[in-house]
Design an enzyme around this catalytic site. Sequence first.
Site, PDB file in Angstrom:
ATOM      1  N   ASP A 127      57.135  67.863 112.983  1.00 33.78           N
ATOM      2  CA  ASP A 127      55.713  67.738 113.324  1.00 33.78           C
ATOM      3  C   ASP A 127      55.602  67.539 114.827  1.00 33.78           C
ATOM      4  O   ASP A 127      55.748  66.428 115.321  1.00 33.78           O
ATOM      5  CB  ASP A 127      55.089  66.531 112.618  1.00 33.78           C
ATOM      6  CG  ASP A 127      54.909  66.742 111.136  1.00 33.78           C
ATOM      7  OD1 ASP A 127      53.919  67.375 110.749  1.00 33.78           O
ATOM      8  OD2 ASP A 127      55.758  66.254 110.356  1.00 33.78           O
ATOM      9  N   ARG A 196      43.599  64.559 116.475  1.00 38.93           N
ATOM     10  CA  ARG A 196      44.479  65.641 116.030  1.00 38.93           C
ATOM     11  C   ARG A 196      43.668  66.900 115.721  1.00 38.93           C
ATOM     12  O   ARG A 196      44.231  67.987 115.555  1.00 38.93           O
ATOM     13  CB  ARG A 196      45.256  65.215 114.787  1.00 38.93           C
ATOM     14  CG  ARG A 196      46.191  64.050 115.022  1.00 38.93           C
ATOM     15  CD  ARG A 196      46.701  63.487 113.708  1.00 38.93           C
ATOM     16  NE  ARG A 196      47.551  64.406 112.986  1.00 38.93           N
ATOM     17  CZ  ARG A 196      47.993  64.200 111.751  1.00 38.93           C
ATOM     18  NH1 ARG A 196      47.645  63.095 111.101  1.00 38.93           N
ATOM     19  NH2 ARG A 196      48.769  65.080 111.163  1.00 38.93           N
ATOM     20  N   LYS A 226      47.643  73.065 108.692  1.00 35.47           N
ATOM     21  CA  LYS A 226      47.522  71.951 107.757  1.00 35.47           C
ATOM     22  C   LYS A 226      46.193  71.216 107.990  1.00 35.47           C
ATOM     23  O   LYS A 226      45.567  71.399 109.027  1.00 35.47           O
ATOM     24  CB  LYS A 226      48.704  70.994 107.910  1.00 35.47           C
ATOM     25  CG  LYS A 226      48.807  70.314 109.273  1.00 35.47           C
ATOM     26  CD  LYS A 226      50.092  69.513 109.383  1.00 35.47           C
ATOM     27  CE  LYS A 226      50.162  68.756 110.705  1.00 35.47           C
ATOM     28  NZ  LYS A 226      51.446  68.056 110.891  1.00 35.47           N
ATOM     29  N   HIS A 227      45.735  70.388 107.018  1.00 33.38           N
ATOM     30  CA  HIS A 227      46.269  70.099 105.688  1.00 33.38           C
ATOM     31  C   HIS A 227      45.305  70.714 104.681  1.00 33.38           C
ATOM     32  O   HIS A 227      44.201  70.202 104.537  1.00 33.38           O
ATOM     33  CB  HIS A 227      46.356  68.598 105.445  1.00 33.38           C
ATOM     34  CG  HIS A 227      47.091  67.835 106.506  1.00 33.38           C
ATOM     35  ND1 HIS A 227      46.517  67.495 107.726  1.00 33.38           N
ATOM     36  CD2 HIS A 227      48.364  67.346 106.537  1.00 33.38           C
ATOM     37  CE1 HIS A 227      47.392  66.817 108.446  1.00 33.38           C
ATOM     38  NE2 HIS A 227      48.530  66.713 107.757  1.00 33.38           N
ATOM     39  N   HIS A 239      49.152  58.812 103.152  1.00 33.02           N
ATOM     40  CA  HIS A 239      50.411  58.068 103.121  1.00 33.02           C
ATOM     41  C   HIS A 239      50.275  56.829 102.235  1.00 33.02           C
ATOM     42  O   HIS A 239      51.250  56.379 101.629  1.00 33.02           O
ATOM     43  CB  HIS A 239      50.812  57.599 104.532  1.00 33.02           C
ATOM     44  CG  HIS A 239      51.241  58.707 105.445  1.00 33.02           C
ATOM     45  ND1 HIS A 239      50.347  59.468 106.143  1.00 33.02           N
ATOM     46  CD2 HIS A 239      52.475  59.163 105.778  1.00 33.02           C
ATOM     47  CE1 HIS A 239      51.002  60.357 106.866  1.00 33.02           C
ATOM     48  NE2 HIS A 239      52.291  60.189 106.670  1.00 33.02           N
ATOM     49  N   ASP A 310      52.834  68.626 101.820  1.00 27.94           N
ATOM     50  CA  ASP A 310      53.007  67.473 102.693  1.00 27.94           C
ATOM     51  C   ASP A 310      54.086  66.596 102.048  1.00 27.94           C
ATOM     52  O   ASP A 310      54.524  66.855 100.915  1.00 27.94           O
ATOM     53  CB  ASP A 310      51.682  66.719 102.833  1.00 27.94           C
ATOM     54  CG  ASP A 310      51.566  65.963 104.152  1.00 27.94           C
ATOM     55  OD1 ASP A 310      52.600  65.717 104.785  1.00 27.94           O
ATOM     56  OD2 ASP A 310      50.437  65.599 104.527  1.00 27.94           O
TER      57      ASP A 310
END
Length: 572
Positions: A127, A196, A226-227, A239, A310
């Site tokens: 990444d 991001r 992504k995503h 996460h 992912d």
Amino acid sequence: MKKILSLFFVFLFLFNLYAQNSRTNQSTSKIPENADFWSNYPNEELADFLVSHLSDEELLAQIFMFGWAGEEPSALLNQWVSERGLGSVKVFGWNTNNTEQVAKSISSLQELAQRHKFKIPLFVATDQEGGTIRHVKGDTTITPGNMAIGASQYPIDAYYSAFYISREIKALGINMNFAPTVDLYTNRDSSVINVRSFGEDAEFAGQLASAYVAGSIAAGVIPTAKHFPGHGDTSSDSHIKLPGVYIDWEQAEKRELVPYKYLISQNVPAIMSGHLLYPKIEAEPASLSRPWLTDILRGKLGFKGLIITDDMMMTGAWGYAGSSSEAFKRAIEAGNDIILSSRTAELDERLWTMNLSNIRNDPNFRKIVTLAAHRVILEKLKYFKSGNAAPLFPEISRLKDQIPDKEGQKFFLSQACRAITVYKEGHFPYKGGDRLLVVGPADDENRNESPFFAEAKKRYGDFAYYKIAFEKLGHVGIDWNGNQIEAMAGNYDTIIFYVPNEEGAEIAKRLKNCGRRVYILSALTPIPVLTGFEFADTILLGYSYSIYSYQALFAALSGEFTPEGKLPLESR
């Protein structure tokens, strides 16, 4: 008559199926049994040959991607490569402070792969999005990132950002990058996506993402968008838990899916499926959903490249499925071609034994795995024989010349300058010459002073300073630092205040009634400084903690250039 026509069509179908199988058998039969990945045959034919000769274990291993802990690959990961023919590995951020060691680790893994009977090389991913997400650390460049690209408004900035980022990681032997992030910054509370993202405009994000993909491919690294189908409209982190995005199909098609439509029309080689739940559209998380990946992404949107999950160790995946083995199974059945795990599985772990049993006992599951392995191998053949692939065995002696990229350093400074946005303008530019207090980030763990202060010293000479560890604050830290700042403010004419996050903004707001001129330099997400700073004289947005963004912020503040960046968000 109808019966005769029905029989005719059945016959025609069977004849075509026989002819197709016959052609496949003829093409693969021309290839000798001792052929391997590097044999000189057409890619499609060689992919057919290799897949037809892989064992069940090798088929399944080819669609797995594992990471490793520590600076060097573990003995367990080496076993997966040498004994099972593991298809891919992932370089995570916890083993990358020494770039030379990263290159040596990749070289050793590729050497093991080349000893395997078919010599199929590894996809090596990481990444390296730019900005805050930079898994390969060490000597690599900290770039301004996606939101800075969105602020500059130039697609060429997206192209060259990807190009120079890719040149650096390619020198290390990394051939796949999990970038660009094409999630839209639609949820202002997002702590996962924010800078991001290129911004919130779906069409513009698609255009910038297309330029980013082109730059990555030109440099010789496989980009991965992504995503999917979009992580921007949630404040939750996959996460930790499974995020929900509560929009309907009509809104998703007009917004979240737009960047993917751009990229699919450009033949983007890979897309990452997100652990995201869209309950108004589909009951299963996208990464585990056949309707999302096979029916929508491949069927409706026409995507033909690789679908990569992912990290399956995220709670959003295994927590929903109940176990990692069940999550792996569902991810395969959904239509993912590569299943990513940040942890190297044990050789006899259930996620392996269960899925290997499924291959042997379930013809439909075997068909899905075979098709995925074929896609992976075909993409490898096209990439590694393209003449522009990352080296299997990086030249260690050349790394110091290649990383950081010298041309890239010049570009990223100019890109950072194009991104600087004047959100509020008062007594601007600021030339100094009065009693100045600069509030900025604390020293790093090696007691190195932040380059933020170095840039201030270049323009303003001697000044008082106050340092804050912004990432380690709680309510007590905010209150304590706020009291200190309030007490000091009266001794100065001007205060330059660095705001990287919500906590920093809360401290800066304590200057509301100080009666002094306050300049706000915003790094990272601009959201905290868009409201509540009416008292500030000037607000500049930099979108990043890159040294290039610091240089650009102070150059703009001191009047060395006129900033023309545009906030890529609606100010609400």
